[in-house]
Motif scaffolding. Structure first.
Motif, PDB file in Angstrom:
ATOM      1  N   THR A   1       0.801  -1.313   0.106  1.00 35.28           N
ATOM      2  CA  THR A   1      -0.030  -0.105   0.115  1.00 35.28           C
ATOM      3  C   THR A   1       0.851   1.151   0.014  1.00 35.28           C
ATOM      4  O   THR A   1       2.022   1.285   0.194  1.00 35.28           O
ATOM      5  CB  THR A   1      -1.064  -0.048   1.265  1.00 35.28           C
ATOM      6  OG1 THR A   1       0.180   0.200   2.362  1.00 35.28           O
ATOM      7  CG2 THR A   1      -1.661  -1.313   1.350  1.00 35.28           C
ATOM      8  N   GLY A   2       0.230   2.397  -0.425  1.00 32.78           N
ATOM      9  CA  GLY A   2       0.989   3.542  -0.245  1.00 32.78           C
ATOM     10  C   GLY A   2       1.545   4.034   1.114  1.00 32.78           C
ATOM     11  O   GLY A   2       2.502   4.896   1.171  1.00 32.78           O
ATOM     12  N   THR A   3       1.024   3.373   2.263  1.00 32.70           N
ATOM     13  CA  THR A   3       1.448   3.840   3.465  1.00 32.70           C
ATOM     14  C   THR A   3       2.772   2.632   4.032  1.00 32.70           C
ATOM     15  O   THR A   3       3.096   2.837   5.091  1.00 32.70           O
ATOM     16  CB  THR A   3       0.214   3.707   4.653  1.00 32.70           C
ATOM     17  OG1 THR A   3      -0.090   2.417   4.464  1.00 32.70           O
ATOM     18  CG2 THR A   3      -0.556   4.805   4.149  1.00 32.70           C
ATOM     19  N   GLY A   4       2.877   1.683   2.926  1.00 31.81           N
ATOM     20  CA  GLY A   4       3.885   0.988   3.374  1.00 31.81           C
ATOM     21  C   GLY A   4       3.385  -0.503   3.977  1.00 31.81           C
ATOM     22  O   GLY A   4       4.245  -1.114   4.337  1.00 31.81           O
ATOM     23  N   THR A   5       2.374  -0.789   3.944  1.00 28.71           N
ATOM     24  CA  THR A   5       1.953  -2.083   4.400  1.00 28.71           C
ATOM     25  C   THR A   5       1.892  -2.993   3.334  1.00 28.71           C
ATOM     26  O   THR A   5       1.519  -2.889   2.275  1.00 28.71           O
ATOM     27  CB  THR A   5       0.385  -1.891   4.856  1.00 28.71           C
ATOM     28  OG1 THR A   5       0.397  -0.873   5.872  1.00 28.71           O
ATOM     29  CG2 THR A   5      -0.059  -3.269   5.524  1.00 28.71           C
ATOM     30  N   THR A   6       2.679  -4.129   3.785  1.00 33.41           N
ATOM     31  CA  THR A   6       2.734  -5.044   2.760  1.00 33.41           C
ATOM     32  C   THR A   6       1.918  -6.312   3.189  1.00 33.41           C
ATOM     33  O   THR A   6       1.592  -6.567   4.444  1.00 33.41           O
ATOM     34  CB  THR A   6       4.186  -5.729   2.708  1.00 33.41           C
ATOM     35  OG1 THR A   6       4.802  -6.063   3.838  1.00 33.41           O
ATOM     36  CG2 THR A   6       5.084  -4.763   2.062  1.00 33.41           C
ATOM     37  N   ASN A   7       1.544  -7.338   2.172  1.00 33.63           N
ATOM     38  CA  ASN A   7       0.788  -8.678   2.457  1.00 33.63           C
ATOM     39  C   ASN A   7       1.149  -9.718   1.283  1.00 33.63           C
ATOM     40  O   ASN A   7       1.492  -9.443   0.256  1.00 33.63           O
ATOM     41  CB  ASN A   7      -0.633  -8.038   2.185  1.00 33.63           C
ATOM     42  CG  ASN A   7      -1.569  -9.403   2.373  1.00 33.63           C
ATOM     43  OD1 ASN A   7      -1.591 -10.154   3.441  1.00 33.63           O
ATOM     44  ND2 ASN A   7      -2.710  -9.615   1.680  1.00 33.63           N
ATOM     45  N   TYR A   8       1.299 -10.796   2.016  1.00 30.90           N
ATOM     46  CA  TYR A   8       1.869 -11.814   1.328  1.00 30.90           C
ATOM     47  C   TYR A   8       1.054 -12.895   1.111  1.00 30.90           C
ATOM     48  O   TYR A   8       0.268 -13.321   2.145  1.00 30.90           O
ATOM     49  CB  TYR A   8       3.242 -12.174   1.710  1.00 30.90           C
ATOM     50  CG  TYR A   8       4.437 -11.206   1.477  1.00 30.90           C
ATOM     51  CD1 TYR A   8       4.797 -10.239   2.261  1.00 30.90           C
ATOM     52  CD2 TYR A   8       5.095 -11.067   0.291  1.00 30.90           C
ATOM     53  CE1 TYR A   8       5.673  -9.551   2.214  1.00 30.90           C
ATOM     54  CE2 TYR A   8       6.002 -10.119   0.089  1.00 30.90           C
ATOM     55  CZ  TYR A   8       6.290  -9.285   0.859  1.00 30.90           C
ATOM     56  OH  TYR A   8       7.285  -8.451   0.962  1.00 30.90           O
ATOM     57  N   ALA A   9       1.192 -13.794   0.395  1.00 28.87           N
ATOM     58  CA  ALA A   9       0.379 -15.045   0.256  1.00 28.87           C
ATOM     59  C   ALA A   9       1.107 -15.979   1.129  1.00 28.87           C
ATOM     60  O   ALA A   9       2.357 -15.874   1.171  1.00 28.87           O
ATOM     61  CB  ALA A   9       0.068 -15.523  -1.053  1.00 28.87           C
ATOM     62  N   ASP A  10       0.448 -17.001   1.882  1.00 29.23           N
ATOM     63  CA  ASP A  10       1.375 -17.836   2.791  1.00 29.23           C
ATOM     64  C   ASP A  10       2.333 -18.613   2.142  1.00 29.23           C
ATOM     65  O   ASP A  10       3.355 -18.994   2.353  1.00 29.23           O
ATOM     66  CB  ASP A  10       0.428 -18.649   3.282  1.00 29.23           C
ATOM     67  CG  ASP A  10      -0.464 -18.082   4.570  1.00 29.23           C
ATOM     68  OD1 ASP A  10      -1.458 -18.642   4.893  1.00 29.23           O
ATOM     69  OD2 ASP A  10       0.053 -16.925   5.019  1.00 29.23           O
TER      70      ASP A  10
END
Length: 122
Positions: free
Chosen positions: A52-61
């Protein structure tokens, strides 16, 4: 409103690495979220990683600890560093941009790149 241009994928041996990039251009001031999805033959498109623009990342397991997503807001480019690749990572990888701010306001649409093939041989 948004054009996404992905780098070429490629063929790599299991255990190898590959880096994808995606550059966004168009009539917007900012993009809320950029990321990567993939689709293997016979499967549905699935999330790989988002930033995201705020630096939050999300990954598939399935890719945690092996893939790293990064983003340069200044030029609206997102990267996917893929290490320790496995044959099951073989798929067409799609760049995604979601939510853009334009002079006419915010649009929550999804935009997609053309896709790039990544093949991991065993």
């Amino acid at each position: 409103q948004v054009q996404l241009v992905e780098s070429e994928g490629g063929l790599v041996q299991a255990g190898g690495s590959l880096r994808l990039s995606c550059a966004a251009s168009g009539s917007f001031f900012s993009i809320r979220r950029m990321g990567w999805y993939r689709q293997a033959p016979g499967n549905q498109r699935e999330l790989v990683a988002t930033f995201t623009g705020t630096g939050t990342t999300n990954y598939a397991d399935s890719v945690k600890g092996r893939f790293t997503i990064s983003r340069l807001n200044a030029n609206n480019t997102v990267y996917l560093q893929m290490n320790s690749l496995k044959p099951e990572d073989t798929a067409v990888y799609y760049c995604n941009a979601q939510g853009i701010m334009t002079r006419r306001g915010f649009y929550s649409n999804d935009y997609w790149g053309q896709g790039t093939q990544v093949t991991v041989s065993s």
